[in-house]
Design a protein around this motif. Structure first.
Motif, PDB file in Angstrom:
ATOM      1  N   TYR A 168      35.966  26.365  23.883  1.00 49.54           N
ATOM      2  CA  TYR A 168      36.813  27.787  24.007  1.00 49.54           C
ATOM      3  C   TYR A 168      35.982  28.709  23.640  1.00 49.54           C
ATOM      4  N   ASP A 169      34.892  29.289  24.405  1.00 52.13           N
ATOM      5  CA  ASP A 169      34.034  30.322  23.855  1.00 52.13           C
ATOM      6  C   ASP A 169      33.638  30.086  22.495  1.00 52.13           C
ATOM      7  N   ASP A 170      33.522  30.676  21.657  1.00 46.24           N
ATOM      8  CA  ASP A 170      32.897  30.504  20.420  1.00 46.24           C
ATOM      9  C   ASP A 170      33.957  30.143  19.484  1.00 46.24           C
ATOM     10  N   ILE A 171      35.045  29.647  19.625  1.00 47.95           N
ATOM     11  CA  ILE A 171      36.319  29.111  18.351  1.00 47.95           C
ATOM     12  C   ILE A 171      35.485  27.872  17.763  1.00 47.95           C
ATOM     13  N   ILE A 172      35.047  26.937  18.325  1.00 47.62           N
ATOM     14  CA  ILE A 172      34.100  26.012  17.659  1.00 47.62           C
ATOM     15  C   ILE A 172      32.809  26.046  18.267  1.00 47.62           C
ATOM     16  N   LYS A 173      31.848  26.411  17.343  1.00 48.68           N
ATOM     17  CA  LYS A 173      30.287  26.319  17.450  1.00 48.68           C
ATOM     18  C   LYS A 173      30.064  24.923  17.414  1.00 48.68           C
ATOM     19  N   LEU A 213      40.452  21.349  34.850  1.00 47.84           N
ATOM     20  CA  LEU A 213      39.825  22.246  33.616  1.00 47.84           C
ATOM     21  C   LEU A 213      40.974  22.129  32.423  1.00 47.84           C
ATOM     22  N   ILE A 214      40.299  21.765  31.406  1.00 48.09           N
ATOM     23  CA  ILE A 214      41.359  21.883  30.031  1.00 48.09           C
ATOM     24  C   ILE A 214      40.520  23.065  29.062  1.00 48.09           C
ATOM     25  N   ILE A 215      41.386  24.112  28.724  1.00 48.98           N
ATOM     26  CA  ILE A 215      40.934  25.207  28.095  1.00 48.98           C
ATOM     27  C   ILE A 215      41.928  25.925  27.474  1.00 48.98           C
ATOM     28  N   GLY A 216      41.733  26.702  26.300  1.00 48.26           N
ATOM     29  CA  GLY A 216      42.850  27.321  25.643  1.00 48.26           C
ATOM     30  C   GLY A 216      42.182  29.029  25.439  1.00 48.26           C
ATOM     31  N   ASP A 217      43.170  29.793  24.988  1.00 49.34           N
ATOM     32  CA  ASP A 217      42.716  31.312  25.146  1.00 49.34           C
ATOM     33  C   ASP A 217      42.281  31.470  23.702  1.00 49.34           C
ATOM     34  N   SER A 218      41.540  32.636  23.290  1.00 51.32           N
ATOM     35  CA  SER A 218      41.029  32.934  22.045  1.00 51.32           C
ATOM     36  C   SER A 218      41.449  34.579  21.685  1.00 51.32           C
ATOM     37  N   TYR A 219      41.360  34.839  20.418  1.00 48.05           N
ATOM     38  CA  TYR A 219      41.411  36.098  20.095  1.00 48.05           C
ATOM     39  C   TYR A 219      39.936  36.597  19.724  1.00 48.05           C
ATOM     40  N   GLY A 271      49.681  41.785  12.670  1.00 51.95           N
ATOM     41  CA  GLY A 271      49.077  42.211  13.812  1.00 51.95           C
ATOM     42  C   GLY A 271      49.538  42.178  15.021  1.00 51.95           C
ATOM     43  N   GLY A 272      50.994  41.854  15.267  1.00 52.01           N
ATOM     44  CA  GLY A 272      51.467  42.179  16.668  1.00 52.01           C
ATOM     45  C   GLY A 272      51.156  40.909  17.432  1.00 52.01           C
ATOM     46  N   PHE A 273      50.586  39.906  17.115  1.00 52.37           N
ATOM     47  CA  PHE A 273      50.264  38.977  18.196  1.00 52.37           C
ATOM     48  C   PHE A 273      50.960  37.606  17.912  1.00 52.37           C
ATOM     49  N   SER A 274      50.705  36.513  18.898  1.00 46.95           N
ATOM     50  CA  SER A 274      51.443  35.408  18.760  1.00 46.95           C
ATOM     51  C   SER A 274      50.430  34.159  18.352  1.00 46.95           C
ATOM     52  N   ILE A 275      50.861  33.271  17.710  1.00 47.11           N
ATOM     53  CA  ILE A 275      50.016  32.178  17.413  1.00 47.11           C
ATOM     54  C   ILE A 275      49.735  31.202  18.595  1.00 47.11           C
ATOM     55  N   PHE A 276      48.786  31.073  18.895  1.00 44.44           N
ATOM     56  CA  PHE A 276      48.567  29.909  20.287  1.00 44.44           C
ATOM     57  C   PHE A 276      49.094  28.373  19.608  1.00 44.44           C
ATOM     58  N   THR A 277      50.191  28.129  20.682  1.00 43.46           N
ATOM     59  CA  THR A 277      50.593  26.707  20.496  1.00 43.46           C
ATOM     60  C   THR A 277      50.557  26.021  21.804  1.00 43.46           C
ATOM     61  N   HIS A 278      49.814  26.397  22.625  1.00 38.67           N
ATOM     62  CA  HIS A 278      49.494  25.793  24.021  1.00 38.67           C
ATOM     63  C   HIS A 278      48.134  26.117  24.225  1.00 38.67           C
ATOM     64  N   GLU A 279      47.877  24.926  25.214  1.00 37.82           N
ATOM     65  CA  GLU A 279      46.398  25.198  25.997  1.00 37.82           C
ATOM     66  C   GLU A 279      46.717  24.968  27.364  1.00 37.82           C
ATOM     67  N   TYR A 280      45.946  25.270  28.368  1.00 41.08           N
ATOM     68  CA  TYR A 280      46.108  24.916  29.905  1.00 41.08           C
ATOM     69  C   TYR A 280      45.279  23.777  30.430  1.00 41.08           C
ATOM     70  N   ILE A 281      46.105  23.237  31.474  1.00 37.61           N
ATOM     71  CA  ILE A 281      45.392  22.064  32.051  1.00 37.61           C
ATOM     72  C   ILE A 281      45.420  22.664  33.581  1.00 37.61           C
ATOM     73  N   PHE A 282      44.638  22.962  34.170  1.00 33.50           N
ATOM     74  CA  PHE A 282      44.461  23.426  35.573  1.00 33.50           C
ATOM     75  C   PHE A 282      43.928  22.099  36.393  1.00 33.50           C
ATOM     76  N   VAL A 283      44.607  22.133  37.510  1.00 33.45           N
ATOM     77  CA  VAL A 283      44.229  21.126  38.516  1.00 33.45           C
ATOM     78  C   VAL A 283      43.682  21.488  39.642  1.00 33.45           C
ATOM     79  N   PHE A 284      42.588  21.313  40.336  1.00 34.35           N
ATOM     80  CA  PHE A 284      42.017  21.890  41.512  1.00 34.35           C
ATOM     81  C   PHE A 284      41.833  20.903  42.653  1.00 34.35           C
TER      82      PHE A 284
END
Ligand SMILES: C[S@@+](CC[C@H](N)C(=O)[O-])C[C@H]1O[C@@H](n2cnc3c(N)ncnc32)[C@H](O)[C@@H]1O
Length: 287
Positions: A168-173, A213-219, A271-284
Motif C-alpha cells: 500500500y505505497d510506502d505504509i510497510i517498507k 486487487l486487494i488494497i487499502g488507502d493511506s495518509y 487532525g479532522g480525519f478518520s481512522i482506516f477500518t477497511h480495505e478494498y477488494i476489487f474484482v475484475f
C-alpha cells in the motif's frame, strides 16, 4: 413358493428429479444447487471475525492478506486445477490456499530470501506440479518470460485467475530494492509501477477470467491518498472490467493496532480525519 411379481405403480411425488450440474466457464459452483452455497459471499461488505491460521497459514508476515479472501475468490472465480497467478506473492497465502482447494499457483516475489523461505512451506512434489515460485520484479519483461516458461511446463498458455496484493505505497517498507513498489519516491511513481505490473497480469490472464486487487488507502501530508480508487482505475484503463467493489473490515485482522489505538483516536480528533477500518477488494474480468 409363489412370489409376488406385481409392481406397485410409481407415484409422481416419489420421483426425485436430479438436475444436471450447471456451472459457468470460470467456476465449479453448481448453479442448479445454488442454495447450497450460503457460505459464498455475494455482498459488498465483508467482515471476518478473525484470520484463519490453520491449514498451512500463519501470520508471521507483516502485510499478508487473510486466507478467507482467497477461499472466496477461488470458489467463485476458479475451477479445480486452474492456475492462479499472484504477482506479489509475499508469504505465499495464494499458493497455500491453492493447494488446499486443489488449484495451482504461480507466485512472483521480489525478495529472494523470502521467495526461498516460502518454498519451504510446500513439499518438493508440490513445487514441481502445483506451485511455482519465481523471484523477479513483476513489472519486468524478464518476469513475464519466466511466468510463460512455467505456464508452459504446467501445460497452459495463460493463467485462469490473477491475484494482486501490492504494497500500500510506502505504509510497510518491504525492501530497499528500487523495483519494490513500497520504495517509490512518490505516490505517482507507485501508481505507474503498479500499472506496469497490472499490465503484465492482464496479458498473462486468459480471456473471460477474473482478477482480484486487494488494497487499502493511506495518509500522506495530512491528506488521504486514495490508493484503492486510483489503482482500480489504472486497471480499468488497461481493459479490465470492474465487477465488484468490496469493502472489507480490517478490525480484528490487523496486528498490533490495539496498542496505539488511543493515540490514533486523539490524532484523528485533532487532525479532522478518520481512522482506516477497511480495505478494498476489487474484482475484475478480462473480457
Ligand atoms: C502486501 S505484500 C503481499 C503479501 C501476500 N499477499 C501474502 O499474503 O503474504 C506485497 C509483496 O510484494 C512484494 N513486491 C514489492 N514490489 C514488487 C515487485 N516489483 N515485484 C514483485 N514483488 C514485489 C513485496 O516484497 C511484498 O512481499
Amino acid at each position: 413358493m409363489k412370489t409376488n411379481t406385481k409392481l406397485k405403480p410409481v407415484k409422481k411425488a416419489d420421483l426425485q428429479v436430479v438436475k444436471p450440474v450447471k456451472t459457468t466457464k470460470y467456476s465449479d459452483i453448481n448453479l442448479n444447487a445454488w442454495k447450497d452455497y450460503g457460505h459464498v459471499l455475494t455482498g459488498t461488505l465483508w467482515q471476518f471475525p478473525s484470520r484463519l491460521k490453520q491449514h498451512g497459514h500463519s501470520n508471521e508476515y507483516h502485510g499478508n492478506y487473510i486466507p478467507q479472501i482467497a477461499q472466496q475468490m477461488y470458489e467463485r472465480y476458479t475451477k479445480k486445477n486452474d492456475i492462479v497467478l499472484d504477482l506479489f506473492f509475499g508469504s505465499g497465502t495464494s499458493g497455500i490456499e491453492a493447494i488446499n482447494m486443489e488449484r495451482r499457483c504461480i507466485g512472483v516475489e521480489l525478495k529472494d530470501e523470502l521467495a526461498e523461505s516460502v518454498s519451504e512451506k510446500f513439499t518438493p512434489k508440490q513445487l514441481v506440479t502445483d506451485v511455482n515460485i519465481i523471484c523477479a520484479d513483476s513489472a519486468s519483461e524478464l518476469a513475464v518470460e519466466k511466468i510463460k516458461a512455467r505456464l508452459d511446463v504446467m501445460g497452459e498458455k495463460k493463467a485462469q485467475f490473477l491475484m494482486l496484493h501490492p504494497p500500500y505505497d510506502d505504509i510497510i517498507k518491504f525492501s530497499d530494492k528500487k523495483e519494490d513498489l513500497s520504495n517509490c519516491a512518490t505516490t505517482e511513481e507507485f501508481y505507474d509501477l503498479f500499472e506496469r505490473v497490472a499490465k503484465n497480469g492482464y496479458d498473462l490472464l486468459e480471456k473471460g477470467r477474473f482478477a482480484c486487487l486487494i488494497i487499502g488507502d493511506s495518509y500522506k501530508n495530512s491528506e488521504v491518498q486514495p490508493l484503492g480508487f486510483e489503482c482500480m482505475n489504472r486497471m480499468r484503463k488497461l481493459g479490465f472490467v470492474l465487477k465488484s467493489t468490496i469493502v472489507k473490515d480490517i478490525q480484528g485482522n490487523e496486528r498490533g493496532k490495539g496498542r496505539t489505538a488511543n493515540l490514533w483516536r486523539y490524532r484523528a480528533l485533532a487532525g479532522g480525519f478518520s481512522i482506516f477500518t477497511h480495505e478494498y477488494i476489487f474484482v475484475f474480468q478480462k473480457k
